[in-house]
Scaffold this motif. Sequence first.
Motif, mmCIF file in Angstrom:
data_model
loop_
_atom_site.group_PDB
_atom_site.id
_atom_site.type_symbol
_atom_site.label_atom_id
_atom_site.label_comp_id
_atom_site.label_asym_id
_atom_site.label_seq_id
_atom_site.Cartn_x
_atom_site.Cartn_y
_atom_site.Cartn_z
ATOM 1 N N UNK A 1 0.774 -1.229 0.000
ATOM 2 C CA UNK A 1 0.000 0.000 0.000
ATOM 3 C C UNK A 1 0.806 1.279 0.000
ATOM 4 N N UNK A 2 2.118 1.161 -0.136
ATOM 5 C CA UNK A 2 2.967 2.361 -0.179
ATOM 6 C C UNK A 2 2.939 2.920 -1.604
ATOM 7 N N UNK A 3 2.011 3.816 -1.852
ATOM 8 C CA UNK A 3 1.752 4.273 -3.212
ATOM 9 C C UNK A 3 2.901 5.084 -3.807
ATOM 10 N N UNK A 4 3.767 5.617 -2.950
ATOM 11 C CA UNK A 4 4.884 6.419 -3.450
ATOM 12 C C UNK A 4 6.086 5.575 -3.828
ATOM 13 N N UNK A 5 6.063 4.308 -3.466
ATOM 14 C CA UNK A 5 7.179 3.428 -3.818
ATOM 15 C C UNK A 5 7.150 3.169 -5.318
ATOM 16 N N UNK A 6 8.297 3.413 -5.951
ATOM 17 C CA UNK A 6 8.391 3.212 -7.386
ATOM 18 C C UNK A 6 9.682 2.560 -7.784
ATOM 19 N N UNK B 1 13.653 -12.787 2.505
ATOM 20 C CA UNK B 1 12.870 -14.009 2.432
ATOM 21 C C UNK B 1 11.380 -13.702 2.207
ATOM 22 N N UNK B 2 10.948 -12.513 2.646
ATOM 23 C CA UNK B 2 9.560 -12.094 2.511
ATOM 24 C C UNK B 2 9.527 -10.700 1.910
ATOM 25 N N UNK B 3 8.791 -10.517 0.812
ATOM 26 C CA UNK B 3 8.674 -9.211 0.163
ATOM 27 C C UNK B 3 7.243 -8.980 -0.276
ATOM 28 N N UNK B 4 6.645 -7.911 0.235
ATOM 29 C CA UNK B 4 5.267 -7.555 -0.118
ATOM 30 C C UNK B 4 5.268 -6.187 -0.784
ATOM 31 N N UNK B 5 5.002 -6.191 -2.085
ATOM 32 C CA UNK B 5 4.903 -4.955 -2.866
ATOM 33 C C UNK B 5 3.453 -4.693 -3.281
ATOM 34 N N UNK C 1 5.731 0.841 -9.306
ATOM 35 C CA UNK C 1 6.914 0.057 -9.665
ATOM 36 C C UNK C 1 6.820 -0.347 -11.131
ATOM 37 N N UNK C 2 7.952 -0.397 -11.778
ATOM 38 C CA UNK C 2 7.978 -0.695 -13.207
ATOM 39 C C UNK C 2 8.411 -2.138 -13.448
ATOM 40 N N UNK C 3 8.130 -2.598 -14.636
ATOM 41 C CA UNK C 3 8.524 -3.950 -15.002
ATOM 42 C C UNK C 3 10.044 -4.107 -14.962
ATOM 43 N N UNK D 1 -1.759 -6.248 -7.324
ATOM 44 C CA UNK D 1 -2.113 -4.990 -8.005
ATOM 45 C C UNK D 1 -0.914 -4.199 -8.500
ATOM 46 N N UNK D 2 0.197 -4.863 -8.714
ATOM 47 C CA UNK D 2 1.319 -4.206 -9.410
ATOM 48 C C UNK D 2 0.998 -4.290 -10.901
ATOM 49 N N UNK D 3 0.220 -3.357 -11.361
ATOM 50 C CA UNK D 3 -0.388 -3.451 -12.685
ATOM 51 C C UNK D 3 0.610 -3.290 -13.832
ATOM 52 N N UNK D 4 1.841 -2.855 -13.518
ATOM 53 C CA UNK D 4 2.859 -2.758 -14.560
ATOM 54 C C UNK D 4 3.607 -4.070 -14.761
ATOM 55 N N UNK D 5 3.430 -5.000 -13.837
ATOM 56 C CA UNK D 5 4.153 -6.269 -13.922
ATOM 57 C C UNK D 5 3.661 -7.098 -15.105
ATOM 58 N N UNK D 6 4.591 -7.651 -15.851
ATOM 59 C CA UNK D 6 4.265 -8.510 -16.988
ATOM 60 C C UNK D 6 4.878 -9.897 -16.782
ATOM 61 N N UNK D 7 4.677 -10.739 -17.763
ATOM 62 C CA UNK D 7 5.238 -12.082 -17.718
ATOM 63 C C UNK D 7 6.741 -12.062 -17.463
ATOM 64 N N UNK D 8 7.432 -11.109 -18.063
ATOM 65 C CA UNK D 8 8.892 -11.059 -17.937
ATOM 66 C C UNK D 8 9.330 -10.857 -16.492
#
Length: 285
Positions: A16-21, A43-47, A53-55, A75-82
């Motif tokens: 929920x940190x909307x400013x993180x990019x 070991x644990x990462x929640x974005x 954040x960009x692909x 909801x990292x909507x920029x994330x793609x298959x890559x």
Amino acid sequence: PVLSHCTGLKSLNLHGCLCVGAATLMHLAKETSPNTSPASGLEFLDLGGCIRVTNASLMQLAQQCRSLQSLSLYSCTNATDLAVMSFAMGCRSLTSLNLSGCCHISDECIIQLANAPLSPLRSINLFACIAITDTALMSLASSVKLSEVNISGCLEITDVAVMDLATKCGSYLTSISLAGCFFLTDIAITTIASCSSHSLRRMDLGGCLRVTDSAIIFVAQSCVNTLQWLNLSGCALITDEAVIFLVKTCLALRLLDLHRCEGVSPLACYSLPSLNPILRVLYND
């Protein structure tokens, strides 16, 4: 800059940190010494919800997260298959992956994920990954022993894939979410119940419009000692008969959601708690 000095990080929750990019992820991935970065011990990462954040930044970060066990890209909507495949190939200890709301994820990504060296993967969340079809789910079921699966909102999923998943992962399944999978019928639900009778604790069938009393009665008979949580909200074909039988039979049941169950009478809803004192019933007042 602060993250650049945190080389001992094991867990990082930025949900929920909307400013993180991209810049933040670049700092995480930046090496402070050969093969060492702030992300190298994570070991644990929640974005989740980090929509900026960009692909490219996700792909760079994936190269450093060799110890990652749990990853949420909710909801990292920029994330793609890559980006997802970069984590899959680099994180050999990944057990939990949340891709809910990642609308660009395709079947090809999940197929490659299934073929990646990810033997520990036990939990996957594909909620609202609208491009996912039976092909992806069947490929995943053939390769990893999943215990938690969320394919709610995957509108193309049919009985064929769910039955295949149940057959191959059934003895491991503890939680399955199928809300909004409109094509599913009783045969898929009864196959899950049959194959997961000793393990299933949680089932979400919200909005599964074709599911009938027969399936719910079979679930109750099969998962009598294990089922604790069941969502039937919006299941218009469910009636008093099924829910009363369910509550009388599944004494481990803790929560039952009957919102918008048009075939269940108010009288039945009011009476259910008296049949099981530990049960919480949710319904329309």
